[in-house]
Enzyme design. Structure first.
Site, PDB file in Angstrom:
ATOM      1  N   HIS A  94      -4.349   1.531   8.073  1.00 14.86           N
ATOM      2  CA  HIS A  94      -3.022   2.650   7.988  1.00 14.86           C
ATOM      3  C   HIS A  94      -3.060   3.324   6.804  1.00 14.86           C
ATOM      4  O   HIS A  94      -2.026   4.478   7.527  1.00 14.86           O
ATOM      5  CB  HIS A  94      -1.744   1.074   7.416  1.00 14.86           C
ATOM      6  CG  HIS A  94      -0.333   1.567   7.690  1.00 14.86           C
ATOM      7  ND1 HIS A  94       0.240   0.872   8.668  1.00 14.86           N
ATOM      8  CD2 HIS A  94       0.504   1.945   6.594  1.00 14.86           C
ATOM      9  CE1 HIS A  94       1.866   1.362   7.690  1.00 14.86           C
ATOM     10  NE2 HIS A  94       1.625   2.057   6.670  1.00 14.86           N
ATOM     11  N   GLU A  95      -3.748   3.342   5.286  1.00 12.96           N
ATOM     12  CA  GLU A  95      -3.310   3.972   4.361  1.00 12.96           C
ATOM     13  C   GLU A  95      -4.021   5.512   4.541  1.00 12.96           C
ATOM     14  O   GLU A  95      -3.467   6.310   4.409  1.00 12.96           O
ATOM     15  CB  GLU A  95      -3.382   3.068   3.686  1.00 12.96           C
ATOM     16  CG  GLU A  95      -2.212   2.270   3.290  1.00 12.96           C
ATOM     17  CD  GLU A  95      -1.563   2.362   2.831  1.00 12.96           C
ATOM     18  OE1 GLU A  95      -0.371   3.626   2.734  1.00 12.96           O
ATOM     19  OE2 GLU A  95      -0.564   1.799   2.752  1.00 12.96           O
TER      20      GLU A  95
ATOM     21  N   HIS B 115      -2.049   7.614   6.985  1.00 17.33           N
ATOM     22  CA  HIS B 115      -1.439   8.112   6.540  1.00 17.33           C
ATOM     23  C   HIS B 115      -2.001   9.538   5.742  1.00 17.33           C
ATOM     24  O   HIS B 115      -1.084  10.869   6.088  1.00 17.33           O
ATOM     25  CB  HIS B 115      -0.900   8.166   4.903  1.00 17.33           C
ATOM     26  CG  HIS B 115      -0.139   7.084   5.606  1.00 17.33           C
ATOM     27  ND1 HIS B 115       1.684   7.587   6.263  1.00 17.33           N
ATOM     28  CD2 HIS B 115       0.800   5.764   5.063  1.00 17.33           C
ATOM     29  CE1 HIS B 115       2.416   5.775   6.406  1.00 17.33           C
ATOM     30  NE2 HIS B 115       1.746   5.449   5.454  1.00 17.33           N
TER      31      HIS B 115
ATOM     32  N   CYS C  47       6.010   0.179   7.283  1.00 15.91           N
ATOM     33  CA  CYS C  47       5.733   1.074   6.774  1.00 15.91           C
ATOM     34  C   CYS C  47       6.746   1.343   5.574  1.00 15.91           C
ATOM     35  O   CYS C  47       7.834   1.426   6.706  1.00 15.91           O
ATOM     36  CB  CYS C  47       5.073   2.337   7.312  1.00 15.91           C
ATOM     37  SG  CYS C  47       4.781   3.729   7.113  1.00 15.91           S
ATOM     38  N   LEU C  48       6.871   1.803   4.627  1.00 18.67           N
ATOM     39  CA  LEU C  48       7.677   2.105   3.530  1.00 18.67           C
ATOM     40  C   LEU C  48       8.038   3.374   3.600  1.00 18.67           C
ATOM     41  O   LEU C  48       9.434   3.688   3.262  1.00 18.67           O
ATOM     42  CB  LEU C  48       7.147   2.480   2.269  1.00 18.67           C
ATOM     43  CG  LEU C  48       6.199   0.889   1.700  1.00 18.67           C
ATOM     44  CD1 LEU C  48       5.912   1.536  -0.367  1.00 18.67           C
ATOM     45  CD2 LEU C  48       7.175   0.282   1.550  1.00 18.67           C
TER      46      LEU C  48
ATOM     47  N   GLN D  40       2.919  10.092   0.875  1.00 17.89           N
ATOM     48  CA  GLN D  40       4.298   8.886   1.072  1.00 17.89           C
ATOM     49  C   GLN D  40       5.191   9.834  -0.055  1.00 17.89           C
ATOM     50  O   GLN D  40       5.906   9.633  -0.472  1.00 17.89           O
ATOM     51  CB  GLN D  40       3.776   7.512   1.114  1.00 17.89           C
ATOM     52  CG  GLN D  40       3.053   7.535   2.625  1.00 17.89           C
ATOM     53  CD  GLN D  40       2.896   5.903   2.749  1.00 17.89           C
ATOM     54  OE1 GLN D  40       2.093   5.432   2.170  1.00 17.89           O
ATOM     55  NE2 GLN D  40       4.112   5.237   3.535  1.00 17.89           N
TER      56      GLN D  40
ATOM     57  N   GLY E 245       0.461  -1.327  -0.044  1.00 15.86           N
ATOM     58  CA  GLY E 245       0.212  -0.315   0.235  1.00 15.86           C
ATOM     59  C   GLY E 245       0.919   1.550   0.051  1.00 15.86           C
ATOM     60  O   GLY E 245       2.110   1.119   0.731  1.00 15.86           O
TER      61      GLY E 245
HETATM   62 NI    NI Z   1       3.272   3.876   5.971  1.00 13.90          NI
END
Ligand code: NI
Length: 173
Positions: A130-131, A134, A88-89, A51, A46
């Protein structure tokens, strides 16, 4: 190389509340495709617009059923609790056990501008939550104890210094 670099913890864009998407058009489709490239390259399941530095309310994802996009998502209902190890990226290489609602009812628009309504459970539900965080300027750190956050930041800082001394690599502020 993907067109977008993924922003890392410390970048102020990750702390901002993103704005509603007002136009679902060809430009948004192109942006989503470029975000999917960055997501698959990472690799991740995701990626939210903030991000990659875009302060708009949408995210791309693929949890094994093909690429998709949710635009202006809203959670209408949630139920139960489920603990799961999340990554998380934007916080590369670290993961944490976080408790969140197990099932959610989420409504959003898809890339064709159609309203969609999804009942999601476990991993799918977790990914959307989670997304969506963000889009509200929230990171996994917001769910952790102060000590855990301190330790995580120390690990990230150390890794940055190692990356800097060994040439290009992770760039953290
Ligand atoms: Ni994340």
């Amino acid at each position: 190389m993907a067109r977008y670099d993924i922003r890392i913890f410390g970048d102020p864009v990750l702390k901002r509340v993103a704005d509603e998407v007002t136009d679902i058009d060809g430009a948004l489709v192109d942006t989503c495709n470029d975000m999917l490239d960055a997501m698959y390259e990472a690799p991740g399941i995701g990626l939210a617009a903030p991000q990659v530095g875009i302060g708009k309310r949408f995210f791309v994802y693929d949890f094994g059923e093909g690429p998709a996009v949710l635009i202006n998502p809203e959670i209408r209902e949630s139920d139960g609790l489920w603990e799961y190890e999340e990554g998380c990226l934007s916080i590369p290489g670290l993961s944490f056990n976080i408790v969140r609602p197990k099932t959610i009812h989420i409504v959003a628009y898809d890339i064709d501008g159609e309203e969609i309504s999804i009942e999601a459970d476990e991993l799918e539900s977790r990914l959307y939550q989670h997304e969506l965080d963000h889009l509200n300027g929230k990171l996994m750190f917001d769910y952790l104890e102060e000590d855990q956050v301190k330790e995580a930041k120390r690990v990230l800082r150390e890794r940055t210094m190692t990356a800097e001394s060994s040439g290009p690599g992770l760039q953290l502020p």
